[in-house]
Design a protein around this motif. Structure first.
Motif, PDB file in Angstrom:
ATOM      1  N   LEU A 186      22.638 -22.201  11.520  1.00 18.25           N
ATOM      2  CA  LEU A 186      23.178 -20.853  11.345  1.00 18.25           C
ATOM      3  C   LEU A 186      22.685 -20.264  10.031  1.00 18.25           C
ATOM      4  CD1 LEU A 186      26.859 -21.293  12.596  1.00 18.25           C
ATOM      5  CD2 LEU A 186      24.889 -20.370  13.832  1.00 18.25           C
ATOM      6  N   MET A 187      21.614 -19.482  10.105  1.00 21.07           N
ATOM      7  CA  MET A 187      21.031 -18.919   8.895  1.00 21.07           C
ATOM      8  C   MET A 187      21.982 -17.962   8.189  1.00 21.07           C
ATOM      9  SD  MET A 187      18.160 -20.387   8.624  1.00 21.07           S
ATOM     10  CE  MET A 187      18.763 -21.814   9.526  1.00 21.07           C
ATOM     11  N   SER A 188      22.751 -17.212   8.957  1.00 26.47           N
ATOM     12  CA  SER A 188      23.678 -16.257   8.344  1.00 26.47           C
ATOM     13  C   SER A 188      24.719 -16.989   7.501  1.00 26.47           C
ATOM     14  CB  SER A 188      24.378 -15.422   9.422  1.00 26.47           C
ATOM     15  OG  SER A 188      25.079 -16.255  10.338  1.00 26.47           O
ATOM     16  N   GLU A 189      25.152 -18.154   7.967  1.00 22.21           N
ATOM     17  CA  GLU A 189      26.139 -18.927   7.214  1.00 22.21           C
ATOM     18  C   GLU A 189      25.500 -19.587   6.005  1.00 22.21           C
ATOM     19  OE1 GLU A 189      29.791 -19.745   6.200  1.00 22.21           O
ATOM     20  OE2 GLU A 189      29.208 -18.500   7.910  1.00 22.21           O
ATOM     21  N   MET A 190      24.299 -20.087   6.161  1.00 23.41           N
ATOM     22  CA  MET A 190      23.603 -20.687   5.025  1.00 23.41           C
ATOM     23  C   MET A 190      23.339 -19.659   3.930  1.00 23.41           C
ATOM     24  SD  MET A 190      22.971 -24.001   5.104  1.00 23.41           S
ATOM     25  CE  MET A 190      24.748 -23.961   5.377  1.00 23.41           C
ATOM     26  N   ALA A 191      23.055 -18.416   4.327  1.00 21.60           N
ATOM     27  CA  ALA A 191      22.818 -17.365   3.339  1.00 21.60           C
ATOM     28  C   ALA A 191      24.063 -17.108   2.493  1.00 21.60           C
ATOM     29  CB  ALA A 191      22.387 -16.079   4.042  1.00 21.60           C
ATOM     30  N   LEU A 192      25.240 -17.314   3.090  1.00 23.26           N
ATOM     31  CA  LEU A 192      26.497 -17.081   2.384  1.00 23.26           C
ATOM     32  C   LEU A 192      26.975 -18.315   1.620  1.00 23.26           C
ATOM     33  CD1 LEU A 192      28.455 -15.157   5.172  1.00 23.26           C
ATOM     34  CD2 LEU A 192      27.524 -14.182   3.059  1.00 23.26           C
ATOM     35  N   THR A 193      26.515 -19.500   2.006  1.00 22.43           N
ATOM     36  CA  THR A 193      27.081 -20.736   1.473  1.00 22.43           C
ATOM     37  C   THR A 193      26.153 -21.486   0.529  1.00 22.43           C
ATOM     38  OG1 THR A 193      28.314 -21.001   3.557  1.00 22.43           O
ATOM     39  CG2 THR A 193      28.183 -22.921   2.121  1.00 22.43           C
ATOM     40  N   ALA A 194      24.878 -21.582   0.872  1.00 18.62           N
ATOM     41  CA  ALA A 194      23.960 -22.455   0.133  1.00 18.62           C
ATOM     42  C   ALA A 194      23.441 -21.799  -1.143  1.00 18.62           C
ATOM     43  CB  ALA A 194      22.794 -22.857   1.026  1.00 18.62           C
ATOM     44  N   ASP A 195      23.246 -22.635  -2.164  1.00 16.14           N
ATOM     45  CA  ASP A 195      22.586 -22.205  -3.391  1.00 16.14           C
ATOM     46  C   ASP A 195      21.111 -22.587  -3.347  1.00 16.14           C
ATOM     47  OD1 ASP A 195      25.135 -21.516  -4.857  1.00 16.14           O
ATOM     48  OD2 ASP A 195      25.483 -23.649  -4.515  1.00 16.14           O
ATOM     49  N   HIS A 196      20.845 -23.749  -2.767  1.00 17.99           N
ATOM     50  CA  HIS A 196      19.496 -24.292  -2.732  1.00 17.99           C
ATOM     51  C   HIS A 196      19.151 -24.643  -1.289  1.00 17.99           C
ATOM     52  CE1 HIS A 196      16.169 -25.839  -5.221  1.00 17.99           C
ATOM     53  NE2 HIS A 196      15.956 -26.670  -4.206  1.00 17.99           N
ATOM     54  N   LEU A 197      17.872 -24.670  -0.963  1.00 21.95           N
ATOM     55  CA  LEU A 197      17.438 -24.972   0.390  1.00 21.95           C
ATOM     56  C   LEU A 197      16.324 -26.011   0.386  1.00 21.95           C
ATOM     57  CD1 LEU A 197      17.168 -21.387   1.935  1.00 21.95           C
ATOM     58  CD2 LEU A 197      19.031 -23.015   2.254  1.00 21.95           C
ATOM     59  N   ILE A 198      16.417 -26.931   1.322  1.00 19.46           N
ATOM     60  CA  ILE A 198      15.310 -27.826   1.639  1.00 19.46           C
ATOM     61  C   ILE A 198      14.963 -27.558   3.093  1.00 19.46           C
ATOM     62  CG2 ILE A 198      14.607 -30.231   1.957  1.00 19.46           C
ATOM     63  CD1 ILE A 198      16.685 -30.881  -0.280  1.00 19.46           C
ATOM     64  N   VAL A 199      13.738 -27.120   3.335  1.00 21.61           N
ATOM     65  CA  VAL A 199      13.302 -26.755   4.686  1.00 21.61           C
ATOM     66  C   VAL A 199      12.185 -27.700   5.107  1.00 21.61           C
ATOM     67  CG1 VAL A 199      12.503 -24.898   6.199  1.00 21.61           C
ATOM     68  CG2 VAL A 199      13.827 -24.342   4.136  1.00 21.61           C
ATOM     69  N   ILE A 200      12.333 -28.304   6.299  1.00 24.42           N
ATOM     70  CA  ILE A 200      11.293 -29.179   6.805  1.00 24.42           C
ATOM     71  C   ILE A 200      10.843 -28.709   8.182  1.00 24.42           C
ATOM     72  CG2 ILE A 200      12.204 -31.144   5.510  1.00 24.42           C
ATOM     73  CD1 ILE A 200      13.225 -32.328   8.129  1.00 24.42           C
ATOM     74  N   GLY A 201       9.646 -29.094   8.537  1.00 26.72           N
ATOM     75  CA  GLY A 201       9.090 -28.787   9.858  1.00 26.72           C
ATOM     76  C   GLY A 201       8.129 -29.883  10.261  1.00 26.72           C
ATOM     77  N   ARG A 202       8.284 -30.375  11.468  1.00 29.33           N
ATOM     78  CA  ARG A 202       7.466 -31.488  11.964  1.00 29.33           C
ATOM     79  C   ARG A 202       7.474 -32.662  10.974  1.00 29.33           C
ATOM     80  NH1 ARG A 202       5.139 -29.771  16.560  1.00 29.33           N
ATOM     81  NH2 ARG A 202       4.641 -27.556  16.772  1.00 29.33           N
ATOM     82  N   GLY A 203       8.625 -32.900  10.376  1.00 29.13           N
ATOM     83  CA  GLY A 203       8.802 -34.048   9.497  1.00 29.13           C
ATOM     84  C   GLY A 203       8.279 -33.893   8.094  1.00 29.13           C
ATOM     85  N   ARG A 204       7.718 -32.736   7.762  1.00 28.35           N
ATOM     86  CA  ARG A 204       7.152 -32.513   6.432  1.00 28.35           C
ATOM     87  C   ARG A 204       7.944 -31.444   5.671  1.00 28.35           C
ATOM     88  NH1 ARG A 204       2.017 -34.583   5.659  1.00 28.35           N
ATOM     89  NH2 ARG A 204       0.971 -35.401   7.530  1.00 28.35           N
ATOM     90  N   LEU A 205       7.906 -31.547   4.357  1.00 29.60           N
ATOM     91  CA  LEU A 205       8.587 -30.575   3.513  1.00 29.60           C
ATOM     92  C   LEU A 205       7.842 -29.247   3.538  1.00 29.60           C
ATOM     93  CD1 LEU A 205      10.928 -30.220   1.426  1.00 29.60           C
ATOM     94  CD2 LEU A 205       9.223 -30.724  -0.353  1.00 29.60           C
ATOM     95  N   LEU A 206       8.564 -28.161   3.853  1.00 34.09           N
ATOM     96  CA  LEU A 206       7.979 -26.825   3.855  1.00 34.09           C
ATOM     97  C   LEU A 206       8.425 -26.017   2.645  1.00 34.09           C
ATOM     98  CD1 LEU A 206       8.394 -25.808   7.614  1.00 34.09           C
ATOM     99  CD2 LEU A 206       6.411 -26.856   6.499  1.00 34.09           C
ATOM    100  N   ALA A 207       9.645 -26.254   2.176  1.00 34.85           N
ATOM    101  CA  ALA A 207      10.143 -25.501   1.024  1.00 34.85           C
ATOM    102  C   ALA A 207      11.269 -26.266   0.353  1.00 34.85           C
ATOM    103  CB  ALA A 207      10.635 -24.119   1.454  1.00 34.85           C
ATOM    104  N   ASP A 208      11.317 -26.182  -0.962  1.00 37.91           N
ATOM    105  CA  ASP A 208      12.383 -26.762  -1.779  1.00 37.91           C
ATOM    106  C   ASP A 208      12.668 -25.712  -2.835  1.00 37.91           C
ATOM    107  OD1 ASP A 208      14.053 -28.201  -3.427  1.00 37.91           O
ATOM    108  OD2 ASP A 208      12.836 -30.012  -3.442  1.00 37.91           O
ATOM    109  N   THR A 209      13.629 -24.834  -2.545  1.00 33.50           N
ATOM    110  CA  THR A 209      13.768 -23.619  -3.348  1.00 33.50           C
ATOM    111  C   THR A 209      15.171 -23.046  -3.207  1.00 33.50           C
ATOM    112  OG1 THR A 209      12.765 -21.433  -3.721  1.00 33.50           O
ATOM    113  CG2 THR A 209      12.947 -22.168  -1.439  1.00 33.50           C
ATOM    114  N   THR A 210      15.433 -21.935  -3.892  1.00 32.15           N
ATOM    115  CA  THR A 210      16.712 -21.258  -3.741  1.00 32.15           C
ATOM    116  C   THR A 210      16.643 -20.288  -2.565  1.00 32.15           C
ATOM    117  OG1 THR A 210      16.153 -19.393  -5.183  1.00 32.15           O
ATOM    118  CG2 THR A 210      17.044 -21.372  -6.241  1.00 32.15           C
ATOM    119  N   VAL A 211      17.808 -19.845  -2.121  1.00 28.13           N
ATOM    120  CA  VAL A 211      17.861 -18.870  -1.031  1.00 28.13           C
ATOM    121  C   VAL A 211      17.139 -17.597  -1.441  1.00 28.13           C
ATOM    122  CG1 VAL A 211      19.379 -17.441   0.383  1.00 28.13           C
ATOM    123  CG2 VAL A 211      20.017 -19.806  -0.121  1.00 28.13           C
TER     124      VAL A 211
END
Length: 300
Positions: A186-211
């Motif tokens: 739920l991206m809308s909920e993560m936008a309201l809740t998370a300070d930091h994000l770790i995003v992966i795709g196909r098992g690899r790191l895509l982003a390690d950053t703030t919202v």
């Protein structure tokens, strides 16, 4: 603190997680995001010692999960809310967990109240709704008053009040200095809740950053323009990405509102509306993971 170092998991010839590295720090809510099949669940299972890495390591406060003598007091986790004997009551389920770590009955009563389950504490779990099951799973995760909390899709099945409760709970836990890792679609909920994000795709790191940084980097911010001369205005905005919402309404990406306004004024193009539209986390996520989606639906 949770740390993954060169974390890799293979099943036969299939690599599910590949050289994944990140750190989840205390004092903030970290969202763990990725499309279906990205390797999120496998990563969480390796953090919690349920799956052994093929290579690399995952630690909580410097140790593998299994090396903690009283793991419930270090790490609270929710991976599968329904992993409860259906014949037990919520109270008996939590008491059984509490006995394994010498956790007092008062703490069981406390987390039942925290999860809003006091009134159904002695009912059998088989009669629980999905949302009630989620609340019980979260109560179990908090039972040992852990410094680290790992939750997989915690708002699944919850009503709006329950979603707000989870959002507030997570932010309060982080404010207390705990490490909070939350997986969600739920991206809308993560936008309201998370300070930091770790995003992966196909098992690899895509982003390690703030919202904010992820949304800003996506370049998805746009400007809604309403004008009776939409076709003429298009020709005055070279380099911008423009889509028509209606014959007199354009959505312009790549230019700020003042730039559009100056171009219109210089050529006497009347503007009825010039409204900046904030970029969304959902769009930024979709842009980032476009090439990492395992199942992609066709347009109708």
């Amino acid at each position: 603190m949770i740390r993954a170092e060169n974390l890799t998991k293979r099943y036969g010839d299939t690599t599910v997680v590949q050289d994944l590295g990140f750190t989840v720090r205390p004092g903030s809510v970290t969202g763990f995001l990725g499309p279906n099949g990205a390797g999120k669940s496998t990563t969480l299972r390796m953090i919690l010692g349920l799956d052994a890495p093929t290579r690399g390591r995952a630690t909580v406060d410097g140790r593998p999960y299994a090396a903690h003598r009283a793991p419930l007091t270090h790490v609270g986790a929710l991976l599968e809310a329904r992993s409860v004997h259906p014949g037990r009551s919520a109270h008996h389920h939590l008491m059984a967990l509490a006995h394994t770590h010498g956790i007092p009955r008062a703490r069981v009563e406390r987390v039942l109240a925290l999860a809003g389950l006091t009134h159904v504490a002695h009912k059998r779990v088989k009669g629980f709704s999905l949302g009630m099951g989620q609340r019980l799973g979260i109560a179990a995760a908090l039972l040992g008053d852990p410094a680290t909390v790992v939750l997989d899709e915690p708002v699944n099945g919850l009503d709006p009040e329950g979603v707000l409760w989870i959002r507030t709970l997570l932010r309060n836990l982080a404010a207390e200095g705990r490490t909070v890792l939350v997986s969600s679609h739920l991206m809308s909920e993560m936008a309201l809740t998370a300070d930091h994000l770790i995003v992966i795709g196909r098992g690899r790191l895509l982003a390690d950053t703030t919202v904010d940084e992820l949304v800003r980097a996506s370049g998805g911010a746009s400007v809604r323009v309403v004008t009776p001369e939409a076709d003429r205005l298009r020709t005055l905005l070279p380099g911008a990405r423009i889509t028509a919402e209606a014959p007199d309404t354009l959505l312009v990406t790549g230019l700020e509102a003042p730039e559009i306004g100056r171009a219109a004024a210089a050529h006497a193009v009347p503007l009825h509306e010039l409204t900046p539209q904030a970029a969304s986390l959902e769009q930024a996520f979709m842009d980032l993971t476009r090439d990492a989606v395992e199942y992609q639906g066709a347009s109708a």
